[in-house]
Scaffold this motif. Structure first.
Motif, PDB file in Angstrom:
ATOM      1  N   THR B 252       0.420  -1.083  -0.532  1.00  0.00           N
ATOM      2  CA  THR B 252      -0.527  -0.085  -0.480  1.00  0.00           C
ATOM      3  C   THR B 252       1.169   1.099   0.065  1.00  0.00           C
ATOM      4  OG1 THR B 252      -1.941  -1.430   1.177  1.00  0.00           O
ATOM      5  CG2 THR B 252      -1.561   1.133   1.077  1.00  0.00           C
ATOM      6  N   TYR B 253       0.916   2.227  -1.071  1.00  0.00           N
ATOM      7  CA  TYR B 253       1.184   3.376  -0.884  1.00  0.00           C
ATOM      8  C   TYR B 253       0.677   4.434  -1.130  1.00  0.00           C
ATOM      9  CZ  TYR B 253       5.628   0.756  -3.092  1.00  0.00           C
ATOM     10  OH  TYR B 253       6.616  -0.158  -3.001  1.00  0.00           O
ATOM     11  N   SER B 254       1.290   5.760  -0.492  1.00  0.00           N
ATOM     12  CA  SER B 254       0.338   7.180  -0.803  1.00  0.00           C
ATOM     13  C   SER B 254       1.042   7.242  -2.259  1.00  0.00           C
ATOM     14  CB  SER B 254       1.180   8.068   0.056  1.00  0.00           C
ATOM     15  OG  SER B 254       2.822   8.497  -0.618  1.00  0.00           O
ATOM     16  N   ALA B 255       0.529   7.786  -2.780  1.00  0.00           N
ATOM     17  CA  ALA B 255       0.727   8.271  -4.183  1.00  0.00           C
ATOM     18  C   ALA B 255       1.511   9.047  -4.314  1.00  0.00           C
ATOM     19  CB  ALA B 255      -0.724   9.289  -5.106  1.00  0.00           C
ATOM     20  N   ASN B 256       2.176  10.052  -3.628  1.00  0.00           N
ATOM     21  CA  ASN B 256       3.213  10.578  -3.672  1.00  0.00           C
ATOM     22  C   ASN B 256       4.650   9.507  -3.033  1.00  0.00           C
ATOM     23  OD1 ASN B 256       2.393  13.077  -3.107  1.00  0.00           O
ATOM     24  ND2 ASN B 256       2.876  13.544  -1.168  1.00  0.00           N
ATOM     25  N   GLU B 257       4.522   8.708  -2.891  1.00  0.00           N
ATOM     26  CA  GLU B 257       5.599   7.668  -2.294  1.00  0.00           C
ATOM     27  C   GLU B 257       5.796   7.406  -4.200  1.00  0.00           C
ATOM     28  OE1 GLU B 257       5.558   4.226   0.815  1.00  0.00           O
ATOM     29  OE2 GLU B 257       7.608   3.971   0.240  1.00  0.00           O
ATOM     30  N   PHE B 258       4.925   6.285  -4.458  1.00  0.00           N
ATOM     31  CA  PHE B 258       4.515   5.805  -4.601  1.00  0.00           C
ATOM     32  C   PHE B 258       5.809   6.433  -6.617  1.00  0.00           C
ATOM     33  CE2 PHE B 258       2.608   3.709  -8.922  1.00  0.00           C
ATOM     34  CZ  PHE B 258       2.788   2.094  -9.384  1.00  0.00           C
ATOM     35  N   LEU B 259       5.155   7.495  -6.631  1.00  0.00           N
ATOM     36  CA  LEU B 259       5.395   8.789  -7.779  1.00  0.00           C
ATOM     37  C   LEU B 259       6.192   9.616  -7.524  1.00  0.00           C
ATOM     38  CD1 LEU B 259       1.834  10.506  -8.472  1.00  0.00           C
ATOM     39  CD2 LEU B 259       3.149   8.965 -10.098  1.00  0.00           C
ATOM     40  N   THR B 260       6.991   9.284  -6.155  1.00  0.00           N
ATOM     41  CA  THR B 260       8.212  10.229  -6.147  1.00  0.00           C
ATOM     42  C   THR B 260       9.659   8.607  -6.247  1.00  0.00           C
ATOM     43  OG1 THR B 260       7.788  11.407  -4.107  1.00  0.00           O
ATOM     44  CG2 THR B 260       9.894  10.595  -4.141  1.00  0.00           C
ATOM     45  N   ARG B 261       9.372   7.913  -5.848  1.00  0.00           N
ATOM     46  CA  ARG B 261      10.028   6.308  -5.701  1.00  0.00           C
ATOM     47  C   ARG B 261      10.487   6.574  -7.816  1.00  0.00           C
ATOM     48  NH1 ARG B 261      11.710   2.799  -2.477  1.00  0.00           N
ATOM     49  NH2 ARG B 261      10.728   3.289   0.378  1.00  0.00           N
ATOM     50  N   VAL B 262       9.427   6.711  -8.510  1.00  0.00           N
ATOM     51  CA  VAL B 262       9.390   6.683  -9.639  1.00  0.00           C
ATOM     52  C   VAL B 262      10.089   7.594 -10.518  1.00  0.00           C
ATOM     53  CG1 VAL B 262       8.469   5.787 -11.768  1.00  0.00           C
ATOM     54  CG2 VAL B 262       7.398   4.560  -9.989  1.00  0.00           C
ATOM     55  N   ASN B 263       9.656   8.427 -10.416  1.00  0.00           N
ATOM     56  CA  ASN B 263      10.221  10.103 -10.383  1.00  0.00           C
ATOM     57  C   ASN B 263      11.424  10.533 -10.061  1.00  0.00           C
ATOM     58  OD1 ASN B 263       7.492   9.744 -12.589  1.00  0.00           O
ATOM     59  ND2 ASN B 263       5.805  11.122 -11.323  1.00  0.00           N
ATOM     60  N   LEU B 264      11.282  11.043  -9.268  1.00  0.00           N
ATOM     61  CA  LEU B 264      12.258  11.754  -8.435  1.00  0.00           C
ATOM     62  C   LEU B 264      13.302  10.518  -8.377  1.00  0.00           C
ATOM     63  CD1 LEU B 264      13.264  13.740  -6.671  1.00  0.00           C
ATOM     64  CD2 LEU B 264      13.131  13.131  -4.921  1.00  0.00           C
ATOM     65  N   MET B 265      13.571   9.664  -7.781  1.00  0.00           N
ATOM     66  CA  MET B 265      14.363   8.560  -7.457  1.00  0.00           C
ATOM     67  C   MET B 265      14.131   7.634  -8.699  1.00  0.00           C
ATOM     68  SD  MET B 265      15.132   9.627  -4.160  1.00  0.00           S
ATOM     69  CE  MET B 265      16.459   8.705  -3.722  1.00  0.00           C
ATOM     70  N   LYS B 266      13.563   7.619  -9.326  1.00  0.00           N
ATOM     71  CA  LYS B 266      14.427   6.919 -10.693  1.00  0.00           C
ATOM     72  C   LYS B 266      14.350   5.469 -10.442  1.00  0.00           C
ATOM     73  CE  LYS B 266      15.557  10.551 -12.949  1.00  0.00           C
ATOM     74  NZ  LYS B 266      14.459  11.628 -12.953  1.00  0.00           N
TER      75      LYS B 266
END
Lengths: 282, 465
Positions: B252-266
């Motif tokens: 279970t992710y917050s959208a923030n965590e899910f997207l940050t892992r992918v976008n910022l943290m690649k």
């Protein structure tokens, strides 16, 4: 970039680093943490502030080499720099008003428990320090811990230091022998903190624990570090990292800590292989 | 002769079944010919209704005329006078509810593709434009900006252009805010955001990353350091959860965590260490742009079935029509009029299903939208191995809890004067999601712009006394 000004090997798996970070050094307090990123491709990991020097502008961290990021960090030496070093994050531990405290550290957790003991000792509280290690040869900070406690008890799982047992056994003995603690601070692996909390619940002694879950930003943005405390969702990064141990849902926290277990194991294995290749070719 | 075609010149896109497996940009942008053709659809109205629909007042008909004449650099310079991030706005602005909604051509047919043209001009400039020269005379005054997102960057850019020495403090290791950690690569390439940020640095704006303001420095300390005004653009970064059972399960992710892992943290690139669960079946809860971004990201990470779970009907979805359309094309499954009641896990604490209840629409609520009501006994489960909660964000309390005299409302939003963006503390201004709660990039930029103007007035009037 944040320069490493001191690197000291504490034992086979643990290392101390003092890092130049004047802004953070000016503000840091016991119980707070930093987040670092070794290089552009690295993860962001939280590490508790083990010490700070406001004059020199340095922040000390102690890390255990458990995965790829800490192994990568360990490749750096004095004079090298860490790409990102962010803090001080989280709330400082509230130590005001306690007179008689047991500070319990487990393994690497002793590095974080030590500054708490130091702060309490400095404030005039009576401090019993109980430190547990797997065996004698990995004991760290013995002299330092001795200097800031009225009584230091070191236990080893294998009994190699002559005092076999777990920190829970030692704490129970102290309580049974009449120590009247108004606070217990427990810092170490989740299972150890859970065991301490189960014990102190029996005696109804307030217990503070320090959580170190998976997180990204450390400012409340990702919510990855959430845990259940007293039935409510809390973020370790901004609401903690300290919590009332009797309220924490440890079962959930232990499961969540294994989120990336397989990925981490694989990354560590690969990195170790590369290090060995490098050593062979050197 | 204007081009009287009732429809916009289409913009080429990657095929849905190709793009849902890569992170390359979905929309490919106009060619020179397409841009010229679309520019000729603009009637160059005298009263310029489109401009009134733009939060930063881009001189739309003027720049479009330049495009029609083939003077792209001229068009860019016109946009740049009011919009500091045109390549970003051309991609992520909700034009359909702003400038394009007011376009006269929209009465009979489709409005002019203003967003597409803005993007074309900005991209043209990045490729062919001469490096910009700045010879603004420094005015000797220092301003601090907290948060390097759309509001902060706009405010910093405008102040720098007036001669102020501006330092932007950013908590993350990369400037850009939601443009970097939130909006995915396939909608807004990070290279473009970085170019806009580099252009600001060229202007003399200093950006200090890794600085969590409120923790490492307080607003009071900024004043002590000689800054004469402080702008707060810290966004709405605190993820909301539903408070249903199972939100602590692994997966279970917050959208923030899910997207940050992918976008910022690649996490989607092999050379980065960032771990992420690559789920087979994913439920994304919510109906906004962030939910669409999360769902489409999950698909690109290799998920077979991606569900959007939204408690109202499609017409009520806050997401842009274009995003909903793109998501559907890419194979995202919409479960509308459904609301999660629990997430179920296995013995290891990993997500295995999401339990939902069917909803029906009742009377309109305070927001004017018909209120969803649960149908009793309609519970059903969808087997998933990951759940992403995209149900909104609240403002981060770090600054307001450490700054005396800064008032916030019951939602945690900083209170400002609507006209000047002045907070209740003298010399402190705020705008963007920190003030409005989660809204759009362009509204944040509009607020940042307004604040820059007020800060200038404030400092100038202080010194003329």
């Amino acid at each position: 970039m944040f320069k490493i000004v001191e690197k000291r090997i504490l034992n086979d798996s643990m290392t101390l680093m003092a890092v130049e970070a004047p802004y953070i050094a000016k503000k840091a307090k016991a119980g707070q943490f930093i987040i670092l990123r070794v290089n552009e491709f690295g993860e962001r990991i939280p590490l508790t502030v083990a010490d700070y020097d406001r004059e020199k502008g340095t922040v000390t961290i102690i890390y255990q080499k458990v995965g790829k990021t800490t192994l990568m960090l360990d490749q750096l030496n004095e004079g090298d720099a860490i790409l990102d070093f962010i803090g001080p994050l989280g709330k400082a531990t509230e130590l005001e008003g306690y007179k008689n405290v047991a500070v319990v550290g487990g393994g690497a957790g002793c590095a974080i428990a030590y500054p708490q003991a130091k702060a309490l000792h400095g404030m005039g509280a009576k401090v019993d320090m109980i430190a547990g290690f797997r065996s004698k040869d990995i004991i760290i900070l013995e002299e330092e811990m001795k200097a800031v406690s009225d009584r230091l008890i070191i236990t080893t799982d294998d009994g190699s230091n002559g005092n076999k047992g777990f920190v829970t056994d030692a704490l129970r003995k102290c309580i049974e022998e009449g120590a009247k603690y108004d606070l217990v601070i427990a810092i170490g692996p989740l299972v150890m903190m859970r065991a301490i909390c189960n014990l102190t619940k029996e005696y109804n002694i307030k217990t503070l624990i320090s959580m170190n879950p998976i997180m990204i930003d450390g400012t409340g943005m990702c919510g990855g570090c959430r845990l259940t405390v007293g039935g409510k969702t809390k973020f370790a990064c901004v609401d903690g990292p300290d919590f009332d141990g009797h309220e924490v849902d440890f079962d959930e926290a232990i499961k969540r800590s294994k989120t990336y277990f397989d990925l981490e194991k694989e990354a560590t294995r690969e990195y170790n292989c590369r290090l060995m290749e490098g050593a062979k070719n050197a | 002769m204007p081009n009287m075609s009732p429809v916009k010149t289409p913009m080429p896109e990657q095929e849905p079944n190709v793009r849902n497996k890569n992170f390359e940009e979905v929309a490919l942008g106009y060619t020179d010919e397409m841009a010229a053709e679309e520019a000729k659809r603009c009637l160059n109205c005298k009263n310029k209704p489109c401009v009134s629909g733009c939060p930063v007042g881009v001189r739309i008909p003027e720049f479009i005329q330049r495009v029609a004449e083939g003077d792209m650099e001229g068009a860019y310079q016109i946009i740049k006078t009011t919009n500091s991030l045109p390549a970003v706005c051309g991609r992520v602005c909700p034009q359909e509810s702003q400038c394009e909604q007011k376009c006269v051509r929209g009465i009979k047919g489709e409005p002019v593709g203003i967003g597409r043209l803005e993007r074309y001009v900005a991209d043209w400039h990045m490729k062919h434009g001469a490096p910009e020269k700045f010879d603004v005379k420094p005015n000797g005054h220092k301003v601090a900006v907290i948060g390097a997102g759309p509001a902060g960057l706009t405010c910093a850019g405008d102040l720098a252009a007036m001669g102020y020495s501006v330092t932007v403090y950013e908590a993350l290791h990369t400037a850009g805010g939601v443009l970097m950690y939130g909006i995915p690569q396939f909608r807004l390439p990070k290279e473009i955001v970085q170019k806009e940020i580099d252009a600001l640095k060229e202007k003399g704006v200093k950006i200090e990353t890794d600085m969590v303001m409120g923790k490492v420095l307080s607003v009071d300390e900024l004043f002590e350091m000689g800054f004469e005004a402080v702008f707060i653009g810290t966004g709405a970064g605190l993820p909301n959860f539903m408070n249903i059972p199972g939100e602590g399960l692994i997966g279970t992710y917050s959208a923030n965590e899910f997207l940050t892992r992918v976008n910022l943290m690649k996490a989607y690139l092999d050379e980065y260490d960032t771990p992420i669960i690559r789920p087979k079946n994913v439920a994304v809860v919510g109906g906004g742009n962030v939910a669409m971004d999360a769902a489409r990201t999950a698909k690109r990470l290799g998920a077979e079935n991606v569900y959007i779970i939204y408690r109202r009907a499609e017409e009520q979805m806050p997401a842009r029509k274009e995003e909903i359309h793109h998501a559907k094309e890419e194979g995202i499954i919409f479960k509308l009029l459904c609301n999660p009641v629990a997430i179920h896990g296995d013995d290891d604490g990993r997500v295995k299903a999401i339990e939902c209840v069917e909803m029906e629409l009742g009377e309109p609520d305070a927001s004017g939208r018909r209120r969803p009501i649960a149908k009793e006994g309609s519970n059903f489960e969808i087997p998933v191995d990951s759940v992403v909660m995209a149900i909104g964000n609240s403002p981060n309390p770090l600054i307001r809890s450490t700054t005396e005299g800064l008032e916030a409302n019951s939602h945690g939003c900083i209170v400002v004067d609507d006209a000047t963006m002045a907070t209740t503390r003298e010399g402190v201004y705020a705008a963007g999601d920190a003030v409005s709660g989660a809204a759009t990039v362009i509204l944040a930029m509009g607020g940042g712009k307004e604040a820059a103007r007020s800060i200038d007035e404030y400092i100038q009037s202080k010194h003329s006394k």
